[in-house]
Design an enzyme around this catalytic site. Structure first.
Site, PDB file in Angstrom:
ATOM      1  CB  ALA A   1      -1.650   7.527  -3.856  1.00 50.66           C
TER       2      ALA A   1
ATOM      3  CB  ALA B   1      -1.072  -0.055   1.157  1.00 45.99           C
ATOM      4  CG  ASN B   2      -0.128   4.669  -1.836  1.00 44.91           C
ATOM      5  OD1 ASN B   2      -0.799   5.494  -1.182  1.00 44.91           O
ATOM      6  ND2 ASN B   2      -0.396   4.007  -2.904  1.00 44.91           N
ATOM      7  NE  ARG B   3       5.271   7.103   4.311  1.00 44.04           N
ATOM      8  CZ  ARG B   3       5.337   6.377   5.629  1.00 44.04           C
ATOM      9  NH1 ARG B   3       4.264   6.653   6.518  1.00 44.04           N
ATOM     10  NH2 ARG B   3       6.300   5.960   6.070  1.00 44.04           N
ATOM     11  CB  SER B   4      -2.749   8.059  -0.693  1.00 45.79           C
ATOM     12  OG  SER B   4      -4.115   8.723  -1.006  1.00 45.79           O
TER      13      SER B   4
END
Ligand code: C5P
Length: 225
Positions: A95, A29-32
């Site tokens: 994102a 996953a990512n930090r969005s």
């Protein structure tokens, strides 16, 4: 607001991260946070638009009066975005993970059985690019986002050409920049066919209001055929 300048306009907004499963208990996953995309969806609704929000998992509350489709993966986000068409305008704030694990296993990967020391990846579809380059039924206005850590303007202008979108909203996400992912403030550069404008640092709600007003002005201009 049914009398607002965007009344009768249908607008797609993608927001949040995508999550790409590795096995039933792990993912990439990512930090969005989804904050900027949700704020844009709400600002467009406030000007009277019919908003379709396609969102990855976030902790944000879904704004009232907005048709929402919740997804996990980039491929699900692609399908949900395509089924929202036709729209007058599409804003790609999500994102999206560029890559996903090439093989998704239905059983948990166990350390005792060799574990996970290699993770082959495969490229995800580019949602913005595919919708910006549609021959039939392309939205009148396609807006992409560019989160960059260096040469923000240069990379953003190249991205606009590569993807075929009309505008790019670029921001500096390098550590120490005012708009670290997850925060509530943002400093953006808006790039349109008229050139680029650096907006002062402001809340993500104010960025959203500013963009919604610009979109309203642009969509209300008569189409040149
Ligand atoms: O190439 P990059 O990921 O930096 O491009 C960012 C822009 O493209 C954002 O507007 C993002 O929402 C969109 N995008 C997309 N699908 C992808 C990758 C990015 O819609 N697979």
């Amino acid at each position: 607001d049914a009398d607002g300048p965007l009344a009768g306009k249908r607008i797609l907004v993608t927001a949040g991260p995508t999550v790409e499963p590795i096995d039933p208990v792990r993912y990439i996953a990512n930090r969005s946070s989804g904050k900027q995309g949700y704020a844009i969806a709400a600002a467009l609704r406030n000007l009277g638009a019919d908003v379709i929000l396609v969102t990855g998992p976030t902790h944000e509350h879904i704004p009232a009066g907005i048709e929402t489709s919740r997804v996990d993966t980039a491929r699900e986000m692609m399908t949900a975005s395509q089924s929202a068409l036709p729209v007058d305008c599409a804003i790609f704030c999500a994102a999206v993970a560029d890559y996903r694990p090439a093989i998704e296993t239905t059983h948990k990967i166990k350390k005792e059985r060799g574990g996970l020391t290699d993770l082959p990846l495969t490229e995800n579809p580019d949602i913005l690019k595919s919708i910006a380059q549609l021959k039939d039924g392309r939205p009148q206005l396609v807006v992409g986002f560019a989160a960059e850590t260096d040469d923000v303007l240069g990379h953003a202008e190249a991205k606009m050409k590569r993807k075929g979108c009309d505008w790019i909203v670029a921001n500096d996400v390098s550590p120490g920049a005012s708009c670290a992912m997850g925060g509530s403030r943002n400093t953006v550069i808006l790039i349109t066919d008229q050139g680029d404008e650096t907006w002062p640092e402001m809340s993500k709600d104010d960025v959203a209001r500013g963009l919604a007003e610009r979109i309203a002005k642009t969509l209300s201009k008569p189409k040149i055929v």
